[in-house]
Motif scaffolding. Sequence first.
Motif, PDB file in Angstrom:
ATOM      1  N   GLU A  29    -103.125 -84.003   9.627  1.00  0.00           N
ATOM      2  CA  GLU A  29    -102.750 -84.486   8.295  1.00  0.00           C
ATOM      3  C   GLU A  29    -103.993 -84.453   7.405  1.00  0.00           C
ATOM      4  O   GLU A  29    -105.019 -85.006   7.762  1.00  0.00           O
ATOM      5  CB  GLU A  29    -102.186 -85.915   8.409  1.00  0.00           C
TER       6      GLU A  29
ATOM      7  N   ASN B 271     -94.652 -87.034   0.526  1.00  0.00           N
ATOM      8  CA  ASN B 271     -93.355 -87.449  -0.014  1.00  0.00           C
ATOM      9  C   ASN B 271     -92.719 -88.584   0.786  1.00  0.00           C
ATOM     10  O   ASN B 271     -91.933 -89.365   0.245  1.00  0.00           O
ATOM     11  CB  ASN B 271     -92.408 -86.258  -0.073  1.00  0.00           C
ATOM     12  N   THR B 272     -93.077 -88.675   2.073  1.00  0.00           N
ATOM     13  CA  THR B 272     -92.517 -89.757   2.879  1.00  0.00           C
ATOM     14  C   THR B 272     -92.827 -91.114   2.249  1.00  0.00           C
ATOM     15  O   THR B 272     -91.960 -91.992   2.194  1.00  0.00           O
ATOM     16  CB  THR B 272     -93.075 -89.685   4.319  1.00  0.00           C
TER      17      THR B 272
ATOM     18  N   THR C  33     -87.586 -92.446  -2.853  1.00  0.00           N
ATOM     19  CA  THR C  33     -86.759 -93.615  -3.178  1.00  0.00           C
ATOM     20  C   THR C  33     -85.833 -94.009  -2.023  1.00  0.00           C
ATOM     21  O   THR C  33     -84.935 -94.818  -2.194  1.00  0.00           O
ATOM     22  CB  THR C  33     -85.937 -93.360  -4.453  1.00  0.00           C
TER      23      THR C  33
ATOM     24  N   GLY D  68     -85.084 -85.023   1.370  1.00  0.00           N
ATOM     25  CA  GLY D  68     -85.233 -84.880   2.807  1.00  0.00           C
ATOM     26  C   GLY D  68     -85.534 -86.156   3.578  1.00  0.00           C
ATOM     27  O   GLY D  68     -85.524 -86.141   4.805  1.00  0.00           O
TER      28      GLY D  68
ATOM     29  N   LYS E 242     -83.749 -88.751   3.946  1.00  0.00           N
ATOM     30  CA  LYS E 242     -82.525 -89.124   4.672  1.00  0.00           C
ATOM     31  C   LYS E 242     -82.371 -88.364   5.984  1.00  0.00           C
ATOM     32  O   LYS E 242     -81.710 -88.809   6.892  1.00  0.00           O
ATOM     33  CB  LYS E 242     -81.299 -88.853   3.799  1.00  0.00           C
TER      34      LYS E 242
HETATM   35  C1  LIG Z   1     -90.186 -89.302  -6.026  1.00  0.00           C
HETATM   36  C2  LIG Z   1     -89.404 -88.805  -4.855  1.00  0.00           C
HETATM   37  C3  LIG Z   1     -88.171 -89.379  -4.536  1.00  0.00           C
HETATM   38  C4  LIG Z   1     -87.432 -88.951  -3.448  1.00  0.00           C
HETATM   39  N1  LIG Z   1     -86.275 -89.596  -3.134  1.00  0.00           N
HETATM   40  C5  LIG Z   1     -85.598 -89.270  -2.012  1.00  0.00           C
HETATM   41  C6  LIG Z   1     -84.465 -90.035  -1.619  1.00  0.00           C
HETATM   42  O1  LIG Z   1     -84.081 -91.015  -2.257  1.00  0.00           O
HETATM   43  N2  LIG Z   1     -83.800 -89.662  -0.480  1.00  0.00           N
HETATM   44  C7  LIG Z   1     -84.210 -88.600   0.262  1.00  0.00           C
HETATM   45  O2  LIG Z   1     -83.560 -88.300   1.255  1.00  0.00           O
HETATM   46  N3  LIG Z   1     -85.311 -87.874  -0.072  1.00  0.00           N
HETATM   47  C8  LIG Z   1     -86.022 -88.191  -1.196  1.00  0.00           C
HETATM   48  N4  LIG Z   1     -87.144 -87.473  -1.547  1.00  0.00           N
HETATM   49  C9  LIG Z   1     -87.546 -86.317  -0.731  1.00  0.00           C
HETATM   50  C10 LIG Z   1     -88.297 -86.762   0.513  1.00  0.00           C
HETATM   51  O3  LIG Z   1     -89.353 -87.618   0.156  1.00  0.00           O
HETATM   52  C11 LIG Z   1     -88.871 -85.573   1.273  1.00  0.00           C
HETATM   53  O4  LIG Z   1     -87.901 -84.560   1.444  1.00  0.00           O
HETATM   54  C12 LIG Z   1     -89.352 -85.976   2.655  1.00  0.00           C
HETATM   55  O5  LIG Z   1     -90.035 -87.212   2.622  1.00  0.00           O
HETATM   56  C13 LIG Z   1     -90.250 -84.897   3.213  1.00  0.00           C
HETATM   57  O6  LIG Z   1     -90.889 -85.368   4.368  1.00  0.00           O
HETATM   58  P1  LIG Z   1     -91.973 -84.501   5.077  1.00  0.00           P
HETATM   59  O7  LIG Z   1     -92.440 -85.274   6.256  1.00  0.00           O
HETATM   60  O8  LIG Z   1     -91.428 -83.137   5.294  1.00  0.00           O
HETATM   61  O9  LIG Z   1     -93.093 -84.322   3.956  1.00  0.00           O
HETATM   62  P2  LIG Z   1     -94.349 -85.227   3.519  1.00  0.00           P
HETATM   63  O10 LIG Z   1     -94.125 -86.662   3.746  1.00  0.00           O
HETATM   64  O11 LIG Z   1     -94.723 -84.788   2.142  1.00  0.00           O
HETATM   65  O12 LIG Z   1     -95.437 -84.758   4.559  1.00  0.00           O
HETATM   66  C14 LIG Z   1     -96.124 -83.519   4.464  1.00  0.00           C
HETATM   67  C15 LIG Z   1     -97.566 -83.789   4.771  1.00  0.00           C
HETATM   68  O13 LIG Z   1     -98.271 -82.559   4.900  1.00  0.00           O
HETATM   69  C16 LIG Z   1     -99.587 -82.800   4.514  1.00  0.00           C
HETATM   70  N5  LIG Z   1    -100.265 -81.525   4.251  1.00  0.00           N
HETATM   71  C17 LIG Z   1    -100.030 -80.662   3.233  1.00  0.00           C
HETATM   72  N6  LIG Z   1    -100.874 -79.614   3.298  1.00  0.00           N
HETATM   73  C18 LIG Z   1    -101.641 -79.798   4.408  1.00  0.00           C
HETATM   74  C19 LIG Z   1    -102.703 -79.054   5.010  1.00  0.00           C
HETATM   75  N7  LIG Z   1    -103.151 -77.900   4.491  1.00  0.00           N
HETATM   76  N8  LIG Z   1    -103.278 -79.554   6.140  1.00  0.00           N
HETATM   77  C20 LIG Z   1    -102.844 -80.727   6.676  1.00  0.00           C
HETATM   78  N9  LIG Z   1    -101.859 -81.468   6.135  1.00  0.00           N
HETATM   79  C21 LIG Z   1    -101.259 -81.013   5.013  1.00  0.00           C
HETATM   80  C22 LIG Z   1     -99.451 -83.683   3.290  1.00  0.00           C
HETATM   81  O14 LIG Z   1    -100.634 -84.407   3.000  1.00  0.00           O
HETATM   82  C23 LIG Z   1     -98.280 -84.582   3.680  1.00  0.00           C
HETATM   83  O15 LIG Z   1     -98.673 -85.837   4.179  1.00  0.00           O
HETATM   84  C24 LIG Z   1     -87.911 -87.880  -2.656  1.00  0.00           C
HETATM   85  C25 LIG Z   1     -89.150 -87.272  -2.963  1.00  0.00           C
HETATM   86  C26 LIG Z   1     -89.903 -87.747  -4.037  1.00  0.00           C
HETATM   87  C27 LIG Z   1     -91.233 -87.111  -4.323  1.00  0.00           C
END
Ligand SMILES: Cc1cc2nc3c(=O)[nH]c(=O)nc-3n(C[C@H](O)[C@H](O)[C@H](O)COP(=O)(O)OP(=O)(O)OC[C@H]3O[C@@H](n4cnc5c(N)ncnc54)[C@H](O)[C@@H]3O)c2cc1C
Lengths: 87, 417
Positions: free
Chosen positions: B64, B72-73, B77, B369, B371
């Motif tokens: 990370e 986004n996690t 919302t 995502g 959810k």
């Molecule tokens: C304002 C907002 C509201 C939302 N509301 C909802 C909702 O109500 N319901 C819902 O279902 N979804 C919602 N979403 C979408 C949801 O947040 C995401 O789809 C989901 O959290 C994605 O999870 P993830 O673990 O894939 O990504 P993330 O939590 O973004 O994790 C990806 C990680 O990769 C890391 N990373 C990136 N590049 C690199 C690199 N080169 N090297 C190492 N690490 C790296 C980042 O730092 C990050 O921590 C919302 C998103 C936002 C922004």
Amino acid sequence: MLLIPCPYCGERPEIEFSYGGEAHVVRAPANATDAEWTAFLYQRSNARGSYAERWRHAHGCGRFFNARRNTVTDFFEQTYKIGEVPA
Amino acid sequence: MQKFSAFALAKEALSGQKGWDRQWRDAAPKPAYEAIIVGGGGHGLGTAYYLAKKHGLRNIAVLEKGWIGGGNTGRNTTIIRSNYLFDESAALYDHAVKLWEGLSADLNYNVMFSQRGVLMLSHNVHDEQVFKRHVHANRLNGVDNEWLSPEQAKSFCPPLNIGPGMRHAVTGAALQRRAGTARHDAVAWGYARAADALGVDIIQNCEVTGIDRDASGRISGVQTSRGAIATRRLGIVAAGNTSVLMAMAGQRMPLESYPLQALVSEPIKPIFPCVVMSNTIHAYISQSDKGELVIGAGTDAYISYSQRGALHISSHTLEAICELFPMFRRMRMLRNWGGIVDVTPDRSPIIARTDVPGLYVNCGWGTGGFKATPGSADLFAYTMAKDEPHRINAPFNLERFGAGRLIDEAAAAAVAH
Ligand SMILES: Cc1cc2nc3c(=O)[nH]c(=O)nc-3n(C[C@H](O)[C@H](O)[C@H](O)COP(=O)(O)OP(=O)(O)OC[C@H]3O[C@@H](n4cnc5c(N)ncnc54)[C@H](O)[C@@H]3O)c2cc1C
Ligand SMILES: [Zn+2]
């Protein structure tokens, strides 16, 4: 809200514009393969940093133009008319 | 791993809370891993957990670039629902809801999953037709969803304005009772703690800057801000930064990254019993257990990695909130932020193998995502462990774009969350 320099009208607020996505994506020819069509229709560089993109001054002169913007800072490096070669 | 229980809480309460362990080790990178996950969000941490728990892999790292849950996690919302239109999506999102229902017990960590119901408002004939179609399609797929009149919607959510003076009158609502919210941070921390207990190395402040391939083209490792690390199995779970990482392996993706905003109000006493969404006038709202109103706004019009959205986007949402819930008109907003969401052309995710042997990608979750976190992680772990997709995520491949087999939730809903 961004201030966007339309090459025809000068700086105007972002809400006057509509976004056209990545610029200089060349249309696939009619006899293109599925892979070429996929690339044309769906794949984008989505660059982090300097990005060439299209905008349309929809609520102004109505014209399309191209821009180079930094997608981390949102700073417009330049805008230029369709058909012009960027500096 | 020190188990959380009523007994442990009572014991610590009596001994000054001094006996708690670290939740996970602050691991330093080893020279090589059996599998590496890039991205310490809920999807990445969950993938590592299921790889270890269900598929017996032991030597796994999550890399990370910042802190876990800082993407986004930790910015979303937290709306959880599974009332998507198409069969493929209903199966995918309902798989996640079923895992949410047992997640706190599975992780021994309270993710505060609250099935308080999600109400999706209809404001016109078009909305009504679309939502009723969803209700019927969902029922055929065994996913609960029901249609409410404006009066029934108001009795489910008393703060809702259904009065005659509204510019966008409420003409009804679709209600999924099993839908709700969960605590975003707890999801990242709960998976991290449970994965760590199974030996997964969670390595923070470790940015991946390059992807290495051997002479045959297969993945051989990554370059990071903390040195080179070897692996033959690499999973990219980097949300808005997916295109950047995939470009390191020479892959162009069907993705565009946009800022999406949310904001929270000052905390108030419990007033808001459920989640309400309006796609048409673009607002989502719920109340956190801390008392803040959690409000979701829209995306900016243009690609950006800036992690902040424009003011006119959030103002627009607040106007909608004030019209729907006049009692909130004088509330103050405390914080406003953005996250970068990776959007596919059909607004459905990609959980798949790639053309590069050893490289897997889980992305395209866009605006919705969170959810899917447990379901996505479970299916991606399966795909990485077996080098083939599970039945549920098989349609969510990269080939669907070339083949024209889109899962077009974009057309079905116009907005996703
Ligand atoms: C304002 C907002 C509201 C939302 N509301 C909802 C909702 O109500 N319901 C819902 O279902 N979804 C919602 N979403 C979408 C949801 O947040 C995401 O789809 C989901 O959290 C994605 O999870 P993830 O673990 O894939 O990504 P993330 O939590 O973004 O994790 C990806 C990680 O990769 C890391 N990373 C990136 N590049 C690199 C690199 N080169 N090297 C190492 N690490 C790296 C980042 O730092 C990050 O921590 C919302 C998103 C936002 C922004
Ligand atoms: Zn102009």
